[in-house]
Design a protein around this motif. Structure first.
Motif, PDB file in Angstrom:
ATOM      1  N   ASP A 212      53.419  43.884  43.494  1.00 48.17           N
ATOM      2  CA  ASP A 212      52.136  44.374  43.989  1.00 48.17           C
ATOM      3  C   ASP A 212      52.249  45.687  44.754  1.00 48.17           C
ATOM      4  O   ASP A 212      51.275  46.121  45.376  1.00 48.17           O
ATOM      5  CB  ASP A 212      51.493  43.311  44.901  1.00 48.17           C
ATOM      6  CG  ASP A 212      51.199  42.016  44.161  1.00 48.17           C
ATOM      7  OD1 ASP A 212      50.784  42.116  42.990  1.00 48.17           O
ATOM      8  OD2 ASP A 212      51.383  40.936  44.738  1.00 48.17           O
ATOM      9  N   TYR A 244      49.776  48.457  48.786  1.00 48.04           N
ATOM     10  CA  TYR A 244      50.002  47.050  48.488  1.00 48.04           C
ATOM     11  C   TYR A 244      48.675  46.414  48.106  1.00 48.04           C
ATOM     12  O   TYR A 244      47.656  46.613  48.778  1.00 48.04           O
ATOM     13  CB  TYR A 244      50.620  46.316  49.678  1.00 48.04           C
ATOM     14  CG  TYR A 244      50.930  44.868  49.384  1.00 48.04           C
ATOM     15  CD1 TYR A 244      52.062  44.526  48.665  1.00 48.04           C
ATOM     16  CD2 TYR A 244      50.091  43.850  49.814  1.00 48.04           C
ATOM     17  CE1 TYR A 244      52.369  43.200  48.380  1.00 48.04           C
ATOM     18  CE2 TYR A 244      50.380  42.523  49.540  1.00 48.04           C
ATOM     19  CZ  TYR A 244      51.525  42.203  48.826  1.00 48.04           C
ATOM     20  OH  TYR A 244      51.808  40.891  48.542  1.00 48.04           O
ATOM     21  N   THR A 245      48.665  45.615  47.036  1.00 49.65           N
ATOM     22  CA  THR A 245      47.448  44.981  46.533  1.00 49.65           C
ATOM     23  C   THR A 245      47.535  43.471  46.684  1.00 49.65           C
ATOM     24  O   THR A 245      48.507  42.841  46.271  1.00 49.65           O
ATOM     25  CB  THR A 245      47.228  45.334  45.050  1.00 49.65           C
ATOM     26  OG1 THR A 245      47.141  46.753  44.906  1.00 49.65           O
ATOM     27  CG2 THR A 245      45.931  44.709  44.546  1.00 49.65           C
TER      28      THR A 245
END
Length: 247
Positions: A212, A244-245
């Motif tokens: 991510d 960052y997801t």
């Protein structure tokens, strides 16, 4: 003998769990997405500096509606004083219809060193997807709005009056997945008013590093037609961030 019996019993208990959760199991997609990023910043225009910036975006997308919220912060200082301090909040709520959506939107900007130190914009309107595929997305928005601008103080006008203007806002949003791990995004927004008009282009390139985490290069260019004395019409912010997801 006792140890062998215990190990056999544990294996018998574990096998049903593995049967219930296959090795290639994946969690179902979530309606909620969040992005957090931070990194290095270069400013040109009304401010000349380099420092940290941060951005947080929250999206809740269902079949009926879509809620979006974005918070951005920019801060820089040199050896003597703060040279850049800017905060931006964007909120949009969209109700999905057949073939498009209606939206309400609000944007607030506090810019200590900008040509306008306070900018508040409210708008609503209609949007629709021109292209919507797995790799390419392109949408358009249009609608009326209201904008409040507070100019920066100058030597000739130390206490400037705020400008209040009715506007027509149009926006084009484009997203292209270049490869499996790279994507390009571009948003172009125009706000035309009787007293002042602005044009904003925001572009970014993202490259997935692992899982991510992604590296993101972004450019934000804003042109303001009418600015206070000793101010530049164009502001540019270039960012190099680690993103960052959450999904």
């Amino acid at each position: 003998m006792l140890r062998a019996i215990c190990i056999t019993s544990l294996l018998c208990l574990a096998l049903p769990a593995f049967a219930l959760v296959p090795p290639d199991y994946q969690e179902p997609p979530s309606d909620f997405t969040a992005e957090i990023e931070a990194g290095f910043q270069l400013n040109t225009g009304n401010t000349e500096s380099s420092s940290f910036n941060g951005r947080t975006m929250l999206v809740y997308d269902t079949q009926v509606a879509k809620q979006e919220g974005t918070f951005k912060a920019y801060f820089a200082s040199d050896s003597e004083k703060t040279t850049s301090e800017k905060y931006n909040v964007q909120l949009q709520s969209s109700l999905k219809l057949d073939g498009g959506y209606i939206f309400g939107r609000g944007e607030l900007t506090w810019d200590q060193f900008g040509s306008y130190t306070r900018i508040y914009t409210l708008s609503s309107g209609y949007g629709f997807d021109v292209i919507s595929s797995d790799k390419t997305k392109f949408s358009l928005e249009v609608g009326p709005g209201y904008r409040y601008n507070l100019p920066a103080a100058t030597d000739t006008d130390p206490d400037p009056a705020a400008n209040k203007d009715l506007i027509l806002r149009t926006a084009a949003k484009f997203s292209q997945k270049l490869q499996e791990y790279t994507s390009l995004n571009a948003d172009l927004t125009a706000e035309a008013g009787e007293d002042n008009s602005t044009l904003t282009l925001e572009m970014n390139y993202k490259n997935l590093l692992f899982q991510d985490w992604a590296f993101k290069i972004g450019v934000n260019v804003k042109y303001t037609d009418v600015v206070p004395e000793d101010s530049q019409q164009t502001d540019t912010i270039t960012t190099f961030n680690l993103l960052y997801t959450f999904q």
